[in-house]
Design an enzyme around this catalytic site. Structure first.
Site, PDB file in Angstrom:
ATOM      1  N   ASP A   1      46.836  -8.792  -1.884  1.00 16.52           N
ATOM      2  CA  ASP A   1      47.293  -9.959  -2.641  1.00 16.52           C
ATOM      3  C   ASP A   1      48.577 -10.591  -2.123  1.00 16.52           C
ATOM      4  O   ASP A   1      49.270 -11.281  -2.864  1.00 16.52           O
ATOM      5  CB  ASP A   1      47.497  -9.529  -4.102  1.00 16.52           C
ATOM      6  CG  ASP A   1      48.423  -8.327  -4.217  1.00 16.52           C
ATOM      7  OD1 ASP A   1      49.185  -8.074  -3.253  1.00 16.52           O
ATOM      8  OD2 ASP A   1      48.398  -7.643  -5.245  1.00 16.52           O
TER       9      ASP A   1
ATOM     10  N   GLU B   1      40.445  -4.089  -1.390  1.00 15.06           N
ATOM     11  CA  GLU B   1      41.191  -4.013  -2.650  1.00 15.06           C
ATOM     12  C   GLU B   1      40.985  -5.308  -3.452  1.00 15.06           C
ATOM     13  O   GLU B   1      41.920  -5.992  -3.876  1.00 15.06           O
ATOM     14  CB  GLU B   1      42.689  -3.743  -2.428  1.00 15.06           C
ATOM     15  CG  GLU B   1      43.404  -3.220  -3.670  1.00 15.06           C
ATOM     16  CD  GLU B   1      44.882  -2.955  -3.437  1.00 15.06           C
ATOM     17  OE1 GLU B   1      45.696  -3.867  -3.608  1.00 15.06           O
ATOM     18  OE2 GLU B   1      45.223  -1.793  -3.093  1.00 15.06           O
TER      19      GLU B   1
ATOM     20  N   ARG C   1      59.043 -10.092  -7.012  1.00 17.74           N
ATOM     21  CA  ARG C   1      59.772 -11.361  -7.133  1.00 17.74           C
ATOM     22  C   ARG C   1      60.136 -11.685  -8.581  1.00 17.74           C
ATOM     23  O   ARG C   1      61.212 -12.197  -8.862  1.00 17.74           O
ATOM     24  CB  ARG C   1      58.929 -12.497  -6.533  1.00 17.74           C
ATOM     25  CG  ARG C   1      59.206 -12.740  -5.048  1.00 17.74           C
ATOM     26  CD  ARG C   1      58.297 -13.855  -4.514  1.00 17.74           C
ATOM     27  NE  ARG C   1      58.833 -14.453  -3.298  1.00 17.74           N
ATOM     28  CZ  ARG C   1      58.830 -13.877  -2.104  1.00 17.74           C
ATOM     29  NH1 ARG C   1      58.350 -12.653  -1.952  1.00 17.74           N
ATOM     30  NH2 ARG C   1      59.329 -14.507  -1.052  1.00 17.74           N
TER      31      ARG C   1
ATOM     32  N   HIS D   1      60.900  -4.235  -6.067  1.00  7.95           N
ATOM     33  CA  HIS D   1      60.911  -5.383  -5.140  1.00  7.95           C
ATOM     34  C   HIS D   1      60.246  -6.633  -5.685  1.00  7.95           C
ATOM     35  O   HIS D   1      60.355  -7.704  -5.073  1.00  7.95           O
ATOM     36  CB  HIS D   1      60.236  -4.996  -3.818  1.00  7.95           C
ATOM     37  CG  HIS D   1      58.751  -4.847  -3.921  1.00  7.95           C
ATOM     38  ND1 HIS D   1      57.893  -5.922  -3.884  1.00  7.95           N
ATOM     39  CD2 HIS D   1      57.966  -3.757  -4.074  1.00  7.95           C
ATOM     40  CE1 HIS D   1      56.652  -5.496  -4.010  1.00  7.95           C
ATOM     41  NE2 HIS D   1      56.661  -4.181  -4.130  1.00  7.95           N
TER      42      HIS D   1
ATOM     43  N   GLU E   1      51.294 -12.774  -6.595  1.00 13.01           N
ATOM     44  CA  GLU E   1      50.132 -11.965  -6.197  1.00 13.01           C
ATOM     45  C   GLU E   1      48.890 -12.220  -7.037  1.00 13.01           C
ATOM     46  O   GLU E   1      47.768 -12.207  -6.515  1.00 13.01           O
ATOM     47  CB  GLU E   1      50.496 -10.472  -6.233  1.00 13.01           C
ATOM     48  CG  GLU E   1      51.484 -10.030  -5.156  1.00 13.01           C
ATOM     49  CD  GLU E   1      52.946 -10.279  -5.544  1.00 13.01           C
ATOM     50  OE1 GLU E   1      53.209 -10.786  -6.661  1.00 13.01           O
ATOM     51  OE2 GLU E   1      53.831  -9.959  -4.721  1.00 13.01           O
TER      52      GLU E   1
ATOM     53  N   HIS F   1      64.461  -1.698  -0.787  1.00 12.01           N
ATOM     54  CA  HIS F   1      63.689  -2.717  -0.066  1.00 12.01           C
ATOM     55  C   HIS F   1      64.635  -3.596   0.754  1.00 12.01           C
ATOM     56  O   HIS F   1      65.774  -3.829   0.366  1.00 12.01           O
ATOM     57  CB  HIS F   1      62.922  -3.551  -1.096  1.00 12.01           C
ATOM     58  CG  HIS F   1      61.852  -4.436  -0.530  1.00 12.01           C
ATOM     59  ND1 HIS F   1      62.133  -5.589   0.154  1.00 12.01           N
ATOM     60  CD2 HIS F   1      60.501  -4.343  -0.548  1.00 12.01           C
ATOM     61  CE1 HIS F   1      60.998  -6.172   0.531  1.00 12.01           C
ATOM     62  NE2 HIS F   1      59.986  -5.423   0.114  1.00 12.01           N
TER      63      HIS F   1
HETATM   64  C1  UD1 Z   1      55.924  -8.933  -0.020  1.00 15.16           C
HETATM   65  C2  UD1 Z   1      54.695  -9.479  -0.750  1.00 15.16           C
HETATM   66  C3  UD1 Z   1      54.386  -8.608  -1.966  1.00 15.16           C
HETATM   67  C4  UD1 Z   1      54.281  -7.144  -1.587  1.00 15.16           C
HETATM   68  C5  UD1 Z   1      55.545  -6.728  -0.847  1.00 15.16           C
HETATM   69  C6  UD1 Z   1      55.437  -5.300  -0.376  1.00 15.16           C
HETATM   70  C7  UD1 Z   1      54.318 -11.910  -0.810  1.00 15.16           C
HETATM   71  C8  UD1 Z   1      54.732 -13.202  -1.386  1.00 15.16           C
HETATM   72  N1  UD1 Z   1      54.993 -10.823  -1.231  1.00 15.16           N
HETATM   73  O1  UD1 Z   1      57.032  -9.103  -0.894  1.00 15.16           O
HETATM   74  O2  UD1 Z   1      53.160  -9.029  -2.524  1.00 15.16           O
HETATM   75  O3  UD1 Z   1      54.129  -6.374  -2.748  1.00 15.16           O
HETATM   76  O4  UD1 Z   1      55.729  -7.574   0.300  1.00 15.16           O
HETATM   77  O5  UD1 Z   1      56.687  -4.787  -0.008  1.00 15.16           O
HETATM   78  O6  UD1 Z   1      53.433 -11.858   0.005  1.00 15.16           O
HETATM   79  N2  UD1 Z   1      62.639  -8.027   4.856  1.00 15.16           N
HETATM   80  C9  UD1 Z   1      63.219  -7.509   6.000  1.00 15.16           C
HETATM   81  N3  UD1 Z   1      62.490  -6.621   6.756  1.00 15.16           N
HETATM   82  C10 UD1 Z   1      61.247  -6.229   6.434  1.00 15.16           C
HETATM   83  C11 UD1 Z   1      60.660  -6.747   5.258  1.00 15.16           C
HETATM   84  C12 UD1 Z   1      61.374  -7.652   4.492  1.00 15.16           C
HETATM   85  O7  UD1 Z   1      64.346  -7.836   6.334  1.00 15.16           O
HETATM   86  O8  UD1 Z   1      60.646  -5.425   7.157  1.00 15.16           O
HETATM   87  C13 UD1 Z   1      63.412  -8.981   4.027  1.00 15.16           C
HETATM   88  C14 UD1 Z   1      63.516 -10.370   4.654  1.00 15.16           C
HETATM   89  O9  UD1 Z   1      64.765 -10.919   4.371  1.00 15.16           O
HETATM   90  C15 UD1 Z   1      62.421 -11.139   3.911  1.00 15.16           C
HETATM   91  C16 UD1 Z   1      62.542 -10.521   2.520  1.00 15.16           C
HETATM   92  O10 UD1 Z   1      62.779  -9.135   2.761  1.00 15.16           O
HETATM   93  O11 UD1 Z   1      62.639 -12.529   3.925  1.00 15.16           O
HETATM   94  C17 UD1 Z   1      61.351 -10.681   1.614  1.00 15.16           C
HETATM   95  O12 UD1 Z   1      60.137 -10.351   2.270  1.00 15.16           O
HETATM   96  P1  UD1 Z   1      58.754 -11.024   1.734  1.00 15.16           P
HETATM   97  O13 UD1 Z   1      57.618 -10.506   2.533  1.00 15.16           O
HETATM   98  O14 UD1 Z   1      58.916 -12.493   1.642  1.00 15.16           O
HETATM   99  O15 UD1 Z   1      58.665 -10.545   0.239  1.00 15.16           O
HETATM  100  P2  UD1 Z   1      58.531  -9.097  -0.386  1.00 15.16           P
HETATM  101  O16 UD1 Z   1      59.333  -9.081  -1.632  1.00 15.16           O
HETATM  102  O17 UD1 Z   1      58.754  -8.073   0.643  1.00 15.16           O
HETATM  103  N1  UDP Z   2      56.540   3.166   0.910  1.00 16.46           N
HETATM  104  C1  UDP Z   2      57.070   3.662   2.094  1.00 16.46           C
HETATM  105  N2  UDP Z   2      58.427   3.772   2.223  1.00 16.46           N
HETATM  106  C2  UDP Z   2      59.274   3.420   1.229  1.00 16.46           C
HETATM  107  C3  UDP Z   2      58.736   2.890   0.020  1.00 16.46           C
HETATM  108  C4  UDP Z   2      57.362   2.783  -0.095  1.00 16.46           C
HETATM  109  O1  UDP Z   2      56.319   4.004   3.009  1.00 16.46           O
HETATM  110  O2  UDP Z   2      60.499   3.552   1.399  1.00 16.46           O
HETATM  111  C5  UDP Z   2      55.076   3.021   0.788  1.00 16.46           C
HETATM  112  C6  UDP Z   2      54.435   3.621  -0.457  1.00 16.46           C
HETATM  113  O3  UDP Z   2      54.051   4.953  -0.237  1.00 16.46           O
HETATM  114  C7  UDP Z   2      53.245   2.704  -0.709  1.00 16.46           C
HETATM  115  C8  UDP Z   2      53.711   1.374  -0.168  1.00 16.46           C
HETATM  116  O4  UDP Z   2      54.812   1.636   0.693  1.00 16.46           O
HETATM  117  O5  UDP Z   2      52.109   3.103   0.033  1.00 16.46           O
HETATM  118  C9  UDP Z   2      54.120   0.467  -1.299  1.00 16.46           C
HETATM  119  O6  UDP Z   2      54.741  -0.670  -0.799  1.00 16.46           O
HETATM  120  P1  UDP Z   2      55.524  -1.683  -1.712  1.00 16.46           P
HETATM  121  O7  UDP Z   2      55.998  -1.004  -2.945  1.00 16.46           O
HETATM  122  O8  UDP Z   2      56.536  -2.339  -0.841  1.00 16.46           O
HETATM  123  O9  UDP Z   2      54.415  -2.785  -2.045  1.00 16.46           O
HETATM  124  P2  UDP Z   2      53.299  -2.923  -3.175  1.00 16.46           P
HETATM  125  O10 UDP Z   2      52.442  -1.699  -3.161  1.00 16.46           O
HETATM  126  O11 UDP Z   2      54.000  -3.152  -4.476  1.00 16.46           O
HETATM  127  O12 UDP Z   2      52.551  -4.157  -2.748  1.00 16.46           O
END
Ligand code: UD1
Ligand code: UDP
Length: 381
Positions: free
Chosen positions: A97, A119, A212, A210, A133, A243
């Site tokens: 999602d 999924e 939004r 994490h 999502e 995160h």
């Molecule tokens: C995204 C997904 C969410 C998912 C989550 C898992 C969308 C809109 N959101 O949210 O559905 O549950 O990932 O974690 O698709 N960043 C880094 N390094 C990384 C990852 C993120 O620096 O490896 C920082 C960056 O500043 C980035 C911000 O995190 O802009 C947000 O990342 P983003 O993918 O937009 O949103 P998430 O909250 O991670």
């Molecule tokens: N996870 C990880 N390292 C971390 C935190 C989470 O590998 O420090 C794994 C966790 O086991 C799960 C996935 O990341 O499989 C969950 O990711 P996240 O919570 O970012 O996203 P969501 O599942 O809410 O989309």
């Protein structure tokens, strides 16, 4: 030969697609498996690619600090147009999602390429929770040809929306495939901080946030509750892999920075993370994936959200939906710290999400759908 292009971009998608990619690669006579990552996440995605030894054929490298939904959508769509034009796959596989998921499904639709959604069918029924999502799932479902529903509940959601039964396969969730392949009771932490915790005498609360819709005040409330808990229970340690989102980090640091027995650490690679989960006392999270993994390990979960698309473990009694107010998070955590019988009741290992064979069912369903096998998979019960 069927050419399957798998597209993903974030950490959880990578974790849940990794076992499926490995499974698809087991049929080189019939399947050509290609991988494209948007890299909507960067470091957190790379941790997973490294662990599962997946080398993408295309890496769009779209992540920017503090990116908006518009940024992700635009950049992913531009990149995926080129990838799909070049690859011309017979099937595009997406997961879950995220914005990468929806955009990849949209791009495939524009090229009139069939879409398989892994999924599929999770729903809260609330447009803005989780945001974005819930709507990403709907938008993806509309263009999906093969729906891989992890559970019967997810299948029923799709049937209610009018999806034809023959397009749905109930497979279990691939996260359980990944989990069972990674958890090891004898695992030793490479990190000195994690190795140094006495998991038998201390009660470790594993925390992640994490979403939004939780940014800002809800997160502040959650962290204030944690601060109260740590002050009240000297045997409690909080381990919080924070995160990478700067909007999360700011609030975490403000409320929980520099507190004794609160370990604010970098996101962990999947292997140490799930093995930490296996040793913790309790999980507090707004994550989707953790709601599936922790029950399988017999760890109670307090879900820091107002809705969930994963009702199965709530029905089984291992997960409670507590919301995000300071009072509710504090009270629900106290109940599990004070009442041993209640804790034991919730700490029953249950596995409503999978049996470790989801990837096999999905690959079998693909072969069956495209006439490369006569046998449909047995559904996950
Ligand atoms: C995204 C997904 C969410 C998912 C989550 C898992 C969308 C809109 N959101 O949210 O559905 O549950 O990932 O974690 O698709 N960043 C880094 N390094 C990384 C990852 C993120 O620096 O490896 C920082 C960056 O500043 C980035 C911000 O995190 O802009 C947000 O990342 P983003 O993918 O937009 O949103 P998430 O909250 O991670
Ligand atoms: N996870 C990880 N390292 C971390 C935190 C989470 O590998 O420090 C794994 C966790 O086991 C799960 C996935 O990341 O499989 C969950 O990711 P996240 O919570 O970012 O996203 P969501 O599942 O809410 O989309």
């Amino acid at each position: 030969m069927l050419k399957v292009l798998t597209v993903f971009g974030t950490r959880p998608e990578a974790i849940k697609m990794a076992p499926l990619i490995k499974e698809l690669q087991r049929h080189p006579d019939r399947l050509l498996c290609r991988v494209a990552v948007t890299a909507q996440h960067r470091e957190m995605l790379d941790q997973v690619l490294h662990l599962f030894q997946i080398v993408p054929d295309h890496d769009l490298d779209i992540m920017r600090p503090g990116q908006s939904l518009f940024d992700i959508t635009r950049r992913a769509l531009d990149g995926l147009e080129q990838v799909m034009a070049r690859e011309k796959p017979d099937l595009v596989l997406v997961h879950g999602d995220t914005t990468t998921t929806f955009v990849a499904a949209l791009a495939a639709f524009y090229f009139q390429i069939p879409v398989g959604h892994v999924e599929a069918g999770l729903r809260t029924g609330d447009k803005y929770s989780p945001f974005p999502e819930e709507i990403n799932r709907h938008l993806t479902a509309v263009v999906t040809d093969l729906h891989f529903a992890p559970t019967a509940t997810a299948r029923d959601n799709l049937l209610r929306e009018g999806v034809a039964p023959e397009k749905i396969f109930v497979t279990g969730n691939t996260v359980i495939d990944a989990l069972l392949a990674t958890v090891d009771p004898h695992y030793r932490f490479g990190d000195a901080g994690l190795a140094g915790i006495d998991y038998r005498r201390r009660r470790v609360l594993l925390v992640t946030t994490h979403r939004r819709e939780n940014l800002g005040e809800p997160m502040q409330e959650i962290y204030l509750a944690l601060r109260d808990i740590v002050a009240l229970y000297p045997d409690v340690e909080v381990v919080f892999p924070v995160h990478k989102n700067p909007a999360v980090r700011g609030v975490v640091q403000e409320v929980l920075g520099e507190l004794p027995r609160v370990h604010l650490i970098e996101p962990l690679s999947y292997q140490p993370f799930v093995n930490l989960m296996n040793r913790c006392y309790l999980v507090l999270t707004d994550s989707g994936g953790l709601q599936e993994e922790a029950p399988a390990l017999g760890k109670p979960v307090l879900v820091l959200r107002n809705t969930t698309e994963r009702p199965e473990a709530i029905r089984a009694g291992t997960v409670r939906l507590v919301g995000t107010t300071r009072e509710a998070v504090f009270n629900e955590t106290r109940l599990l710290l004070d009442d041993a019988a209640r804790y034991r009741q919730m700490a029953e290992a249950v596995n409503p999400y999978g049996d470790g064979r989801a990837s096999r069912r999905i690959s079998q369903a693909i072969l069956y759908h495209f006439g490369l096998s006569d046998e449909p998979p047995e559904p996950f019960e």
